[in-house]
Design an enzyme around this catalytic site. Structure first.
Site, mmCIF file in Angstrom:
data_model
loop_
_atom_site.group_PDB
_atom_site.id
_atom_site.type_symbol
_atom_site.label_atom_id
_atom_site.label_comp_id
_atom_site.label_asym_id
_atom_site.label_seq_id
_atom_site.Cartn_x
_atom_site.Cartn_y
_atom_site.Cartn_z
ATOM 1 N N TRP A 186 0.987 -1.277 -0.130
ATOM 2 C CA TRP A 186 0.015 -0.179 0.150
ATOM 3 C C TRP A 186 0.878 1.147 -0.125
ATOM 4 O O TRP A 186 0.492 2.368 -0.612
ATOM 5 C CB TRP A 186 -0.946 -0.060 1.168
ATOM 6 C CG TRP A 186 -1.887 -1.046 0.915
ATOM 7 C CD1 TRP A 186 -2.203 -2.070 1.719
ATOM 8 C CD2 TRP A 186 -2.943 -1.318 -0.052
ATOM 9 N NE1 TRP A 186 -3.189 -3.133 1.162
ATOM 10 C CE2 TRP A 186 -3.586 -2.510 0.001
ATOM 11 C CE3 TRP A 186 -3.268 -0.508 -1.168
ATOM 12 C CZ2 TRP A 186 -4.776 -2.815 -0.757
ATOM 13 C CZ3 TRP A 186 -4.381 -0.909 -2.140
ATOM 14 C CH2 TRP A 186 -4.943 -2.224 -1.872
ATOM 15 N N ASP A 188 -1.982 6.346 6.134
ATOM 16 C CA ASP A 188 -3.033 5.467 5.563
ATOM 17 C C ASP A 188 -3.463 4.684 6.807
ATOM 18 O O ASP A 188 -2.491 3.891 7.019
ATOM 19 C CB ASP A 188 -2.596 5.020 4.404
ATOM 20 C CG ASP A 188 -3.494 3.893 3.907
ATOM 21 O OD1 ASP A 188 -4.322 3.565 4.467
ATOM 22 O OD2 ASP A 188 -3.332 3.427 2.762
ATOM 23 N N LYS A 191 -12.556 -1.887 5.858
ATOM 24 C CA LYS A 191 -11.970 -2.810 6.397
ATOM 25 C C LYS A 191 -12.360 -2.835 7.858
ATOM 26 O O LYS A 191 -12.721 -4.039 8.390
ATOM 27 C CB LYS A 191 -10.329 -2.407 6.654
ATOM 28 C CG LYS A 191 -9.738 -1.950 5.145
ATOM 29 C CD LYS A 191 -9.552 -3.243 4.396
ATOM 30 C CE LYS A 191 -9.127 -3.115 2.821
ATOM 31 N NZ LYS A 191 -8.415 -2.238 2.474
#
Ligand SMILES: *Cc1c(COP(=O)(O)O)cnc(C)c1O
Length: 359
Positions: A102, A172, A196
């Site tokens: 990511w 993030d 999530k």
């Protein structure tokens, strides 16, 4: 209702059953309006109340200071990879820490807008650790520092965060937001795709400080300018009404569970059940370095890929779904987000011990 399997998918991920039951209950008639929230105007008083209470519950749960706005945006965390440098890296330089898949995607987008300094990377050991804080090569003149606080694929997370002084810290937090207590005031921008740990896909939470909002440049297309959404309370255009409604229910659920500090304790216990198994077994091997282990995404290997395939298949038969590691790294992963019950982890560990015995 038929027994539901234990959902260990990385995302979209498990939601509290209570929340889905309430949504079902209210689906055709929201708060006595005779209308479904699915068919209601985003300018209706009912929606204003959903939007406001989701925002204020998140503010309370995470202790977001008044100096920070909470926005509900679209485009996923992936849009933030580009929107952040588009707003804040204007030909200058930004520091990124490369901790996995990511972080890498965020770096790729930032390079479109300016110079990216890789302040540290854990690629040398396949992203199984978070670089030590003292090893970060931060630039004093950076526009911001970007980290991914929990790498969903590698199963590693920052136990402590860097001190960046005057340089804004951006994170993030998609796969761990609201899983542990954090000091939001240390960050100038936090973002998280909801799917999530907060709700369904379709909405991305952005927490942004006033000084950062002031740095947004003129001349961007309206939707990609953070100020638009801050000024209009995330209601400039049609927001993902239903996703935000579900996020609101999840936040109320989390408050009933005692809030972030309480769920953090549960999360630590849940994760320890799996990590203790790895530490006492020659069969299961955790892939993350012990100090950097994620409590949300627990990554592990078995002695062979054949055994891993058999394990995933047998687990599925036993009611544990979603244990396959991300296609880019293989292996196994148990995503045990806030909504995943502690007894589910106990049952999984029991299954894993049996599987080891019978292999
Ligand atoms: C899932 C995930 C993303 C991507 O989210 P989208 O909403 O699909 O864009 C980004 N960062 C992290 C840490 C993730 O877990």
């Amino acid at each position: 209702m038929k027994d539901r399997p234990y959902n260990l998918y990385a995302g979209p991920a498990i939601l509290p059953l209570e929340v889905m039951e309430q949504a079902r209950e209210e689906l055709l008639d929201y708060a006595g309006t005779g209308l479904s929230i699915l068919e209601s105007s985003h300018r209706s008083p009912g929606y204003a109340e959903i939007n406001d209470s989701a925002r204020e519950d998140l503010r309370e749960l995470l202790g977001v200071p008044e100096s920070h706005s909470i926005l509900f945006l679209q485009g996923g965390a992936s849009l933030q990879f580009g929107m952040i440098p588009m707003n804040f890296l204007r030909g200058g330089k930004a520091d990124y820490v490369n901790t996995g898949a990511w972080a890498k995607k965020a770096i790729k987008e930032a390079k479109i807008f300016g110079e990216v300094n890789i302040a540290a990377s854990s690629e040398d050991r396949n992203f199984c650790y978070i670089p030590a804080l003292e090893d970060l090569k931060l630039s004093p003149d950076a526009d911001y520092v970007h980290i991914c606080s929990n790498e969903t694929i590698g199963g590693i997370r920052w136990a402590r965060f860097p001190e960046t002084g005057e340089v804004p810290l951006v994170a993030d937090m998609s796969s761990e937001i609201c899983s542990r207590v954090i000091d939001v005031s240390k960050f100038d921008l936090i973002y998280a795709g909801a799917q999530k740990n907060l709700g369904p896909a379709g909405v991305t939470v952005v927490i942004i400080s006033d000084p950062m909002l002031k740095r947004c440049p003129d001349g961007l297309t309206t939707m990609l300018d953070y100020r638009t959404h801050a000024e209009k309370d995330s209601n400039y255009n049609t927001p993902p009404v239903f996703s935000i409604y579900i996020v609101g229910l999840v936040l109320k659920w989390l408050k009933r569970r005692g809030g972030v500090a309480a769920i953090e304790e549960v999360n630590n216990r849940k994760a320890a059940l799996l990590y203790d198994l790895f530490d006492s077994s020659d069969f299961y091997r955790g892939t993350a370095d012990p100090g950097d282990r994620s409590t949300m995404n627990v990554t592990f290997r078995l002695p062979s890929e054949e055994l891993e395939a058999a394990f995933i298949a047998e687990a599925k038969k036993a009611g544990f779904i979603g244990l396959k590691g991300h296609r880019s790294v293989g292996g196994c992963r148990a995503s045990i987000y806030n909504a995943f019950p502690e007894e589910g982890v106990k049952a999984l560990v029991g299954f894993m011990k049996n599987f080891e015995k019978e292999s």
